[in-house]
Design a protein around this motif. Structure first.
Motif, PDB file in Angstrom:
ATOM      1  N   ASN B  34       0.832  -1.190   0.000  1.00  0.00           N
ATOM      2  CA  ASN B  34       0.000   0.000   0.000  1.00  0.00           C
ATOM      3  C   ASN B  34       0.877   1.254   0.000  1.00  0.00           C
ATOM      4  OD1 ASN B  34      -1.428   2.259   1.116  1.00  0.00           O
ATOM      5  ND2 ASN B  34      -3.058   0.840   1.669  1.00  0.00           N
ATOM      6  N   TYR B  36       0.327   4.222   0.940  1.00  0.00           N
ATOM      7  CA  TYR B  36       0.303   5.060   2.137  1.00  0.00           C
ATOM      8  C   TYR B  36       1.099   4.456   3.273  1.00  0.00           C
ATOM      9  CZ  TYR B  36      -2.876   7.482  -0.699  1.00  0.00           C
ATOM     10  OH  TYR B  36      -3.376   8.163  -1.747  1.00  0.00           O
ATOM     11  N   VAL B  83       3.546  -7.583  16.456  1.00  0.00           N
ATOM     12  CA  VAL B  83       3.111  -7.624  15.057  1.00  0.00           C
ATOM     13  C   VAL B  83       4.299  -8.063  14.218  1.00  0.00           C
ATOM     14  CG1 VAL B  83       2.469  -6.118  13.136  1.00  0.00           C
ATOM     15  CG2 VAL B  83       1.380  -5.811  15.353  1.00  0.00           C
ATOM     16  N   TYR B  91      -1.925   0.506   8.922  1.00  0.00           N
ATOM     17  CA  TYR B  91      -1.254   1.590   9.628  1.00  0.00           C
ATOM     18  C   TYR B  91      -1.184   1.309  11.125  1.00  0.00           C
ATOM     19  CZ  TYR B  91      -0.052   6.346  11.058  1.00  0.00           C
ATOM     20  OH  TYR B  91       0.557   7.438  11.609  1.00  0.00           O
ATOM     21  N   ASP B  93      -0.991  -1.586  12.554  1.00  0.00           N
ATOM     22  CA  ASP B  93       0.074  -2.579  12.761  1.00  0.00           C
ATOM     23  C   ASP B  93       1.432  -1.889  12.742  1.00  0.00           C
ATOM     24  OD1 ASP B  93      -1.693  -4.634  12.916  1.00  0.00           O
ATOM     25  OD2 ASP B  93      -1.435  -5.331  10.851  1.00  0.00           O
ATOM     26  N   LEU B  95       2.091   1.103  13.542  1.00  0.00           N
ATOM     27  CA  LEU B  95       2.282   1.866  14.778  1.00  0.00           C
ATOM     28  C   LEU B  95       2.712   0.955  15.922  1.00  0.00           C
ATOM     29  CD1 LEU B  95      -0.738   4.352  14.826  1.00  0.00           C
ATOM     30  CD2 LEU B  95       1.670   4.917  14.525  1.00  0.00           C
ATOM     31  N   VAL B  96       2.061  -0.218  16.011  1.00  0.00           N
ATOM     32  CA  VAL B  96       2.422  -1.162  17.072  1.00  0.00           C
ATOM     33  C   VAL B  96       3.876  -1.588  16.918  1.00  0.00           C
ATOM     34  CG1 VAL B  96       1.970  -3.464  18.020  1.00  0.00           C
ATOM     35  CG2 VAL B  96       0.059  -1.977  17.424  1.00  0.00           C
ATOM     36  N   GLU B 142      -0.599   8.476  18.787  1.00  0.00           N
ATOM     37  CA  GLU B 142      -1.244   8.300  17.474  1.00  0.00           C
ATOM     38  C   GLU B 142      -2.204   7.093  17.521  1.00  0.00           C
ATOM     39  OE1 GLU B 142      -0.763  10.254  14.832  1.00  0.00           O
ATOM     40  OE2 GLU B 142      -0.841   9.091  12.977  1.00  0.00           O
ATOM     41  N   TYR B 143      -1.739   6.014  18.155  1.00  0.00           N
ATOM     42  CA  TYR B 143      -2.548   4.797  18.276  1.00  0.00           C
ATOM     43  C   TYR B 143      -3.766   5.066  19.168  1.00  0.00           C
ATOM     44  CZ  TYR B 143      -3.314  -0.274  18.630  1.00  0.00           C
ATOM     45  OH  TYR B 143      -3.838  -1.532  18.535  1.00  0.00           O
ATOM     46  N   PHE B 146      -6.375   7.300  17.222  1.00  0.00           N
ATOM     47  CA  PHE B 146      -7.029   6.825  16.007  1.00  0.00           C
ATOM     48  C   PHE B 146      -7.460   5.364  16.024  1.00  0.00           C
ATOM     49  CE2 PHE B 146      -4.712  10.618  14.763  1.00  0.00           C
ATOM     50  CZ  PHE B 146      -5.741  11.333  14.180  1.00  0.00           C
ATOM     51  N   VAL B 147      -6.901   4.561  16.909  1.00  0.00           N
ATOM     52  CA  VAL B 147      -7.349   3.158  16.962  1.00  0.00           C
ATOM     53  C   VAL B 147      -8.324   2.977  18.135  1.00  0.00           C
ATOM     54  CG1 VAL B 147      -6.655   0.745  17.135  1.00  0.00           C
ATOM     55  CG2 VAL B 147      -5.216   2.359  15.896  1.00  0.00           C
TER      56      VAL B 147
END
Lengths: 605, 151
Positions: B34, B36, B83, B91, B93, B95-96, B142-143, B146-147
């Motif tokens: 991907n 992005y 992960v 995205y 994943d 971040l993790v 961020e996580y 947004f998650v």
């Protein structure tokens, strides 16, 4: 002063009227009711007159011998015989002489003027006094099903306003000249306009007024978060509770439906252009209706076997009866919109294939992919995503198993993770399907709960427990890999985050265990990747949502538009509808050539 | 574990660690399908380049200042499941993966601080650990936003 206010004042407190000179009351006791009595002069003769409950001298029930268009020569106090005619004030509408009295309204004495011309219904309170009195009419609550009964059924909780309650609530509107509420509505419904029609008892007209901007008023009246949209901007809300706009919207939409007053507009100027809408949720339905009304031939593709998208699979029956969703969809069917169910776009047909047969495509597939926190034990038995749980319950009617094929997820001690409307829906569904103990686990405090206050209140009434400032850290399974407990950590609130809410931070070594046999994770949703697997050139952002031009809804592919949750991430029904409308407008401009004409005009300038 | 004798040696080690992180993210960016996610990894790599440049600057100019601030720990990297990098990572994943990598770096410097032969070197390691902790917090935030949206 408006009729509804006077009606209210009369019903609630009885309107006392006094002479401004001798301060004696004009109220007289009759056999079975109270009346307000004056003396008046007409054509030189003295007569007794009575005011109607609406403080109208010329109400149809009073037989004052005044001809239409003429006015009383004098209005006098029956006690001190002084003339009540106000020399400084004239009627605000026809300029005729007015009588001045004092009324006691909700413990306040305020000057009040009565026009003496027959046929004129002006009641003059000064603007400031009118506002003071309006503020005193409390926001009306909807009657609703008792909590002890409703946890045993799936029927809708509030019954909606009665006509009288709706009239009272409509009377609270200040009819602002620059209404802020309209700005707060994502589809800009003319809110003061429809409320004004309600005050004239023209509920049908009010419904039609809403439908000029919103094709799904019965749905929005029920599930829109008005408190953070139109009602948040209501001027009355600065000093008192705002006008219950959502409840009024629901009332008129229900009135129109129950009275069978819905009229299908005749679509003129039909063209031979074809539009494909992917997804039959609120955004898709709005776009479909707008395009059908513009004369296009519209086909909506729905992946599931029932229409309505999140309205059908996501929101439970007790919050949004499916018969209402069905009714609104039938309206679109009668407009000529074609619906194809069981069509998963991205597999059955790709976006490119749709473009071969249609002039434009709108993608409004929502964000249906479950999101997990990615912690240990999420794959244990009886740990569900809210998407799966609600789809089983709402769409597949699992609570009626074995009459329906889908087995019902069930637990005695249920934990729902999250604090939004979806979390409340899951918890309230669980309590209705026999779970004895349902707890919502949320990592912030009560003030930060993103669910609507109304939903939280209903959940609490129904016996749902709230474990706040708590976050799960892992799920613990039995030897057979089914859930038996959940480890959580206590949280405290730190600095505000991007949403303005204080960020929850874990408290060191505060882990504890909650025993549970079912967990439902309601922490959010993501974009379903099916469409993108066959259309990789559709530009997306890092979170996987479609990138669009916010002003037009245009995507990176010519002729393909998108809006709603698949663009913005999880948002509200009305925001999806707003996005559907934006896309429909720009689609129509482009396909009818208006856009080109506008560009030509600009270049000529 | 390697023994360090002076600050320059520590900084060389830390610079090398940052370079390895740059290489790691660039490898992931190359394999990501991907566009992005590819760009996300390139952004992560750029951040590591900035960290590396900062350390090189400190080494050249000797401007090492101690960071005494306490960095918030959202503990998301502690509770999330590891992960494994794949070409189809999402995205979240990514971040993790990134936050766990920063956490590992934090742990490494904290351990080195424990073993430091003198207090001067210990402070340098603690400071580097705090720096890594800040990087981790950035990914956790961020996580978190947004998650873990909770709706």
């Amino acid at each position: 002063m408006l009729e509804q206010d006077v009606k209210y004042l009369k019903f609630k407190t009885y309107l006392n009227t006094y002479c401004p000179f001798c301060h004696q009351s004009f109220n007289v006791e009759k056999k079975d009711h109270k009346q307000i009595e004056f003396k008046a002069k007409y054509k030189g003769e003295e007569i007794d007159i009575f005011l109607s409950p609406y403080l109208d001298v010329f109400d149809s029930e009073t037989s004052v011998p005044v001809k239409d268009g003429e006015f009383l020569e004098d209005l006098m106090c029956p006690h001190c015989q002084k003339s009540l005619i106000s020399p400084e004030t004239k009627c605000g509408e026809c300029g005729s002489p007015v009588g001045s009295v004092i009324i006691s309204a909700l413990s306040k004495l305020v000057p009040f003027f009565i026009c003496l011309k027959k046929g004129c219904e002006w009641h003059g309170l000064t603007k400031a006094d009118e506002r003071k009195i309006k503020l005193k009419i409390p926001r009306q609550d909807m009657p609703e099903q008792d909590q002890t009964l409703r946890i045993h059924n799936h029927q809708e909780v509030p019954y909606g306003f009665t006509t009288e309650l709706a009239s009272l609530e409509a009377g609270r509107c200040l009819q602002c000249k620059v209404p802020k509420c309209v700005e707060g509505c994502p589809v800009n419904v003319d809110i003061p306009g429809f409320i004004k029609l309600m005050r004239e008892d023209n509920f049908d007209g009010a419904a039609k007024k809403i439908k000029e901007r919103n094709v799904l008023p019965a749905i929005c009246g029920r599930v829109c978060p008005q408190e953070s949209q139109c009602e948040e901007k209501c001027i009355l809300g600065y000093k008192d509770k705002p006008v219950a706009i959502g409840r009024l919207e629901r009332f008129v939409a229900d009135f129109e439906r129950k009275m069978e007053l819905v009229k299908i507009p005749i679509v003129k100027n039909k063209n031979n252009k074809r539009i494909a809408i992917v997804g039959s949720g609120p955004g898709g339905l709005t776009c479909a209706a707008d395009m059908a009304l513009h004369g296009y031939s519209v086909t909506v593709f729905e992946a599931l076997h029932e229409l309505g998208g999140v309205l059908t699979y996501g929101i439970p029956e007790f919050r949004l009866p499916k018969s209402i969703v069905q009714f609104e969809i039938n309206f679109l069917k009668q407009l000529g919109v074609r619906f194809e169910v069981n069509h998963i776009i991205g597999t059955i047909l790709t976006i490119d294939e749709l473009l071969e047969h249609f002039d434009a495509v709108y993608i409004g597939v929502g964000a249906g992919l479950p999101v997990f926190a990615n912690i240990e034990g999420e794959s244990l038995g009886n740990v569900f995503s809210s998407n799966e749980y609600l789809t089983r319950m709402n769409l597949m009617k699992a609570y009626r198993f074995p009459e329906y094929d889908t087995p019902m997820p069930k637990g005695n001690k249920v934990v729902v993770v999250g604090g939004g409307n979806v979390a409340m829906d899951c918890a309230r569904t669980a309590i209705r399907t026999g779970s004895s103990d349902v707890t919502v686990v949320y990592r912030r405090s009560r003030n930060e709960l993103p669910a609507r206050e109304e939903e939280v209140h209903h959940a609490e009434e129904e016996g749902i427990k709230f474990k706040l400032l708590t976050n799960p850290t892992r799920y613990i399974g039995t030897d057979y890999s089914t859930l038996k407990a959940m480890e959580c950590i206590k949280m405290q609130l730190g600095e505000p985050d991007a949403s303005g809410r204080r960020r929850p931070v874990p408290i060191e070594n505060s882990e504890f265990i909650i025993e549970c046999d079912m967990a439902i994770i309601a922490i959010g949703t993501g974009p379903n990747p099916i469409i993108f697997s066959t259309t990789p050139n559709l530009k997306r952002n890092k979170w996987g949502y479609i990138d669009v031009n916010q002003e037009t809804g245009e995507t990176s592919i010519e002729g393909v538009y998108a809006g709603g949750d698949i663009v913005s991430g999880s948002a509200t029904v009305i925001e999806a509808m707003g996005a559907g409308r934006i896309a429909a407008n720009s689609m129509h401009k482009k396909l009818s050539g208006t856009k080109e004409k506008e560009k030509e005009k600009e270049t000529k300038k | 574990m390697k023994e360090f004798e002076n600050i320059d040696e520590i900084l060389d080690f830390a610079i090398n660690e940052e370079q390895q992180a740059v290489d790691f993210y660039m490898t992931l960016a190359e394999s990501a399908k991907n566009e992005y996610i590819k760009n996300t990894f390139i952004d992560f790599a750029k951040e590591e380049v900035n960290h590396k440049n900062r350390l090189m600057d400190i080494k050249q100019n000797g401007l090492f200042t101690m960071t005494a601030e306490t960095v918030a720990d959202l503990k998301i990297s502690d509770y999330t499941v590891s992960v494994h990098p794949t070409p189809n990572m999402t995205y979240s994943d990514a971040l993790v993966l990134a936050m766990k990598k920063e956490k590992a770096a934090f742990k490494l410097y904290s351990k080195l601080a424990e073993r430091a032969p003198n207090s001067e070197l210990k402070d340098v390691f603690l400071s580097l650990a705090a720096e890594e902790s800040k990087h981790k917090l950035r990914f956790e935030i961020e996580y978190d936003e947004f998650v873990l949206k909770e709706n």
